[in-house]
Scaffold this motif. Structure first.
Motif, PDB file in Angstrom:
ATOM      1  N   ALA A 159       5.185   8.117  -1.165  1.00 31.84           N
ATOM      2  CA  ALA A 159       5.069   7.536   0.098  1.00 31.84           C
ATOM      3  C   ALA A 159       6.269   7.220   0.781  1.00 31.84           C
ATOM      4  CB  ALA A 159       4.281   6.208   0.071  1.00 31.84           C
ATOM      5  N   ASP A 218       1.184   3.545   1.857  1.00 34.36           N
ATOM      6  CA  ASP A 218       1.278   4.172   3.004  1.00 34.36           C
ATOM      7  C   ASP A 218       2.363   4.839   3.743  1.00 34.36           C
ATOM      8  OD1 ASP A 218       0.870   4.616   6.059  1.00 34.36           O
ATOM      9  OD2 ASP A 218      -0.587   2.829   6.030  1.00 34.36           O
ATOM     10  N   SER A 246       0.529  -1.139   0.091  1.00 41.50           N
ATOM     11  CA  SER A 246      -0.026  -0.046   0.230  1.00 41.50           C
ATOM     12  C   SER A 246       0.866   1.142  -0.082  1.00 41.50           C
ATOM     13  CB  SER A 246      -0.942   0.030   1.245  1.00 41.50           C
ATOM     14  OG  SER A 246      -0.171   0.366   2.243  1.00 41.50           O
ATOM     15  N   ASP A 291       2.961   6.739   6.215  1.00 36.92           N
ATOM     16  CA  ASP A 291       3.315   6.780   7.572  1.00 36.92           C
ATOM     17  C   ASP A 291       3.831   5.304   8.041  1.00 36.92           C
ATOM     18  OD1 ASP A 291       2.038   9.200   7.946  1.00 36.92           O
ATOM     19  OD2 ASP A 291      -0.059   8.298   8.551  1.00 36.92           O
TER      20      ASP A 291
END
Length: 316
Positions: A285, A192, A190, A194
């Motif tokens: 990301a 993501d 993903s 973070d």
């Protein structure tokens, strides 16, 4: 920044995987991911060749680095056997091999009749397995009496010049914590930011690989049809992917995934900008490497289009 092609063992025959790898190298992809399964997710995908045989063949048809995405070295296969397989793969690939590991899925790991442990136990098993594999790669005889694994004067004789790096897949905070402590790199599917940032902080800035699937086709509708027919399991929420034990169960659960939700979650069709945008989202990301797979029959057209249009756009 490295952009790779993702070889999906669940969907394609060994011959098709080799053809895709050679085509990906010609098109300008930098590296390969390859999945490691005993079963496909559903019968529509319909394949599941033994990954270590395919990796050996890959070493003879292209020169791209290879990462397993990912191998579970804990239940179905003893870590000592994975350590030998990974060492041989690294030798055959001239050191261009990364062992990607994870806690696995019941789909693949239950096949010998072993119980499927909880996540906490699986993470504990994985941590012990990684330490044991690294010890075996030092080249001496290893007698190990651990909580989960044993070896008796085991030695790996065919070793690469340097041990393969071990990257770990993580999808939740517990796994991410373990990856930050024990892994040489991070794997996720993903965009993501973070999670990537947390891993890099906890690991002292080690690299991260991300990957996803697209459905190249002459139209968006055709691509969505392929994605929904073959990979609707990707839309299942939560921990279902880790606990369902057979392709039949995934087929039953996937009936709850609508075509509309598949259309919202995948990039499908021939629009180059849509493919470029998704690739950029993974790079934004914080991933150092991004790997792209194709769902459906149009893999040759996808690889050609990426080489001609998508990769040059990303690389400027």
């Amino acid at each position: 920044m490295r952009i790779g092609y993702f070889l999906s063992c669940e969907e394609y025959t060994p011959a098709e995987l080799l053809q895709q790898a050679a085509a990906a190298e010609r098109a300008g992809f930098d590296a390969l991911w390859i999945s490691d399964h005993f079963h496909p997710w559903n019968d529509e995908q319909g394949q599941s060749p033994f990954v270590w045989s395919v990796i050996g063949a890959l070493s003879q048809v292209c020169s791209l680095p290879v990462t397993t995405a990912v191998t579970c070295p804990t239940v179905r296969t003893h870590p000592a056997v994975i350590a030998q397989a990974a060492a041989t793969s690294s030798v055959m690939l001239g050191g261009r091999f990364v062992l990607g590991v994870g806690t696995g899925e019941a789909l693949n790991e239950h096949v010998l009749g072993d119980p499927w442990p909880s996540l906490d136990v699986r993470l504990e098993m994985l941590e012990e397995a990684v330490a044991l594999m690294r010890k075996l790669w030092e080249g001496g005889f290893v007698t190990h009496r651990g909580r989960h694994y044993r070896t008796d004067t085991a030695r790996i004789y065919t070793l690469p010049d340097e041990p393969p790096p071990i990257y770990m897949s993580a999808f939740g905070p517990k796994a991410l914590d373990v990856a930050g402590r024990i892994a040489d790199g991070f794997i996720n599917t993903s965009d993501d930011a973070d999670m990537v940032a947390t891993f890099k902080k906890d690991s002292g800035g080690k690299p991260a690989q991300g990957g996803y699937k697209v459905a190249w086709a002459d139209s968006v509708d055709e691509g969505v049809d392929h994605a929904h027919r073959i990979w609707s399991n990707a839309g299942l929420p939560g921990e279902l992917a880790q606990v369902l034990p057979s392709p039949r169960h995934f087929e039953q659960a996937s009936q709850l995934v609508t075509r509309e939700s598949t259309a919202e979650s995948v990039v499908a069709g021939p629009e180059v900008e849509a493919h470029v945008e998704q690739l950029r989202s993974y790079l934004a990301a914080g991933y150092d490497e991004v790997y792209v797979a194709n769902m459906g029959p149009n893999h040759a057209a996808m690889i050609e289009a990426y080489g001609r249009d998508v990769l040059p756009e990303i690389r400027g």
